[in-house]
Design an enzyme around this catalytic site. Structure first.
Site, PDB file in Angstrom:
ATOM      1  N   GLY A 308      20.689  -2.375  56.817  1.00 36.35           N
ATOM      2  CA  GLY A 308      21.880  -2.844  56.176  1.00 36.35           C
ATOM      3  C   GLY A 308      22.989  -1.813  56.545  1.00 36.35           C
ATOM      4  N   GLU A 309      23.426  -1.966  55.738  1.00 39.02           N
ATOM      5  CA  GLU A 309      25.539  -1.227  55.972  1.00 39.02           C
ATOM      6  C   GLU A 309      26.003  -2.008  56.546  1.00 39.02           C
ATOM      7  OE1 GLU A 309      24.698   2.606  57.988  1.00 39.02           O
ATOM      8  OE2 GLU A 309      23.839   3.317  56.500  1.00 39.02           O
ATOM      9  N   GLY A 310      25.734  -3.526  57.160  1.00 36.95           N
ATOM     10  CA  GLY A 310      26.812  -4.035  58.003  1.00 36.95           C
ATOM     11  C   GLY A 310      26.456  -3.982  59.385  1.00 36.95           C
TER      12      GLY A 310
END
Lengths: 340, 340
Positions: A308-310
């Site tokens: 996640g987190e981009g």
């Protein structure tokens, strides 16, 4: 631009404003395709890179698209469903990771630096988790619309591409619930380890998702209501950012499972609302492949990531840069004097 | 360093020098793995990026590997087999593409600029194509050893990673012939469109490969003899560069089908000669997947590319950079004060 969509006073008002979304420019697509076919390589030999250059040409409305400024936006939210014990990490970790993002210590900081993206961190009322979706709507209609508007407002419309990511302890359960509500199957089709749930916690995830579906089954014929029933603020903000980017014809790079599940709220509207979106990577989270198939997208990368987190979007930005560099910088057969 | 292997006067002398290749450093691998497990992410959540960082640590012999200098080397050669009509492009295109590389107009120029690699172009006697392998050995033992030594000499041993690529009209037929000779099956298992052969030309490829196998079947129990029988100078140079990099413990990023087929000459020696090699991408050329399976490698990217020139390796370098940036720059859970 996003002012034409947000603020909206109701889901009905928002939906009515989405009937005439900007579309890709067919002349620029045609011009970019002709250019690709004349560059010094066998036609099609750059594969996905050619498709990416042509895609960017269509949304930027020019034969030779550019990537001067890329913005990565990471939305963070907290989730009432955590009280059901779906995640091995305590909920404080969401705020602690936001602090880590701001200090530059997370994966996304390093990956944005490498790929040349500016990073915006948008925590959304972390001290106000959503409601437990097995007992109530996670959010009210107004809470959803507010988070969408905040997502839309976070988009810098001077960018050439927007990367979207999220952080929120418990939000892989939220994503699986959204996918289950949107695309059917059983909860078991959509759950996975997330941040590291063991078999027991995965079984809890599946159970609470089925309980949520049972709780909300009479009302989830509307995708925005699914967002209210199960979603968090970061999911709503992702939808808002996607729509704001679309109004400005800015292409979007989605991240992995949770980000794609948030974006998928816009898929069943039947208005091509995700046409300007690429998916950066195929996540190791098992539901992602089925989700990509459900929305008709093919991820750019498959590196076994599930952070996640981009993070997957940030790495994929490097591939888009490579695609545009080849498209812009290569000589044509005629320029190079090559026998064809 | 490569002076310890090259020049070699015979295949037997070369083989004897390869019995004690440098190996990866297990302490650095262990230290890098501990570091990965303490960075602010769920363990394993960066997937292949974690593996790449640990791989680089092992070969560089330090917990935190660096990529200060990357060198991409593209070898070019011409092939006698072209007289059999295996390729839709005329053989002059090899030299014309070398000129294009030197003027900066090819894909590899743009991709090296984007990924931060210095590019070396090494044409190998383009005016002296190898022999037609259906009639004779493509090269003599001394021609093979000379091309290997030139490949080895092209490696800058001050680099932190070496990317290998090739250009040579007709060399997808050479690669398929090598794979057929090394790993069995029929020619049809290994042929494909290459630069754009149609069905008729692909059938010619398969036929000339089987003719070549028939011509050389009594002598191809030795991988170096397979190289002499079918290979071109660029294939031999790739083998030489791989060995020179290994002597200096420099990791290698291979490109696609043709580059992997060249490297595969070293696989059956049973000395782990490709242990320091990564494969940048899985090519759209159909034989590449089977070839990767035969040598036990998993490509980093799969972007439907089939260009050669080192293009897939150059793009994959960006992934290795991302892996090292995360490994180096991320905070540990303790540093970030995160609850675990």
């Amino acid at each position: 631009m996003s002012a034409t969509i947000f603020p909206a006073a109701s889901f009905a008002e928002l939906r009515a404003r989405l009937n005439d979304l900007p579309s890709t420019d067919v002349r620029s697509i045609a011009a970019a395709r002709v250019r690709q076919d004349n560059l010094t390589k066998p036609q099609g030999a750059l594969g996905r890179l050619e498709e990416l250059a042509i895609f960017m040409a269509g949304w930027q409305g020019c034969e030779r698209p550019v990537l001067k400024r890329a913005q990565a936006v990471v939305f963070a939210g907290n989730h009432g469903i955590c009280r059901q014990g779906v995640n091995p990490f305590p909920q404080e970790v969401t705020a602690q990771m936001v602090a880590n993002f701001r200090r530059g210590g997370a994966a996304i900081n390093q990956l944005c630096r490498i790929s040349g993206a500016d990073l915006s961190i948008i925590p959304l009322d972390l001290d106000l988790p959503t409601h437990d979706f097995t007992e109530d709507y996670a959010m009210t209609e107004l809470e959803v619309l507010d988070a969408m508007a905040r997502g839309a407002a976070s988009v810098d419309t001077n960018c050439d591409i927007i990367l979207l990511g999220e952080m929120g302890i418990g939000n892989s359960t939220v994503a699986s619930a959204q996918a289950r509500a949107l695309f059917g199957g059983t909860a078991w089709d959509w759950v996975g380890p997330g941040t590291g749930a063991d078999a027991e916690k995965i079984a809890i995830k599946a159970r609470v998702i089925e309980a949520g579906i049972d709780r909300h089954k009479q009302v989830i014929d509307n995708p925005f209501v699914i967002l209210a029933a199960f979603g968090g603020r970061e999911q709503a903000a992702i939808c808002g950012a996607i729509l704001a980017a679309r109004m400005a014809r800015i292409p979007v790079l989605l991240d992995g499972f949770i980000c794609t599940a948030a974006a998928s709220i816009l898929a069943p509207l039947g208005i091509g609302a995700l046409d300007h979106c690429l998916v950066g990577h195929s996540s190791a989270e098992p539901g992602h492949r089925m989700l990509l198939s459900a929305i008709g997208k093919k991820a750019i990368l498959d590196l076994g990531m599930r952070l996640g987190e981009g993070s997957g979007a940030a790495i994929a930005l490097g591939i888009v840069r490579a695609a545009l560099a080849a498209h812009e910088g290569m000589a044509t057969f005629a320029e190079a004097g090559i026998s064809v």
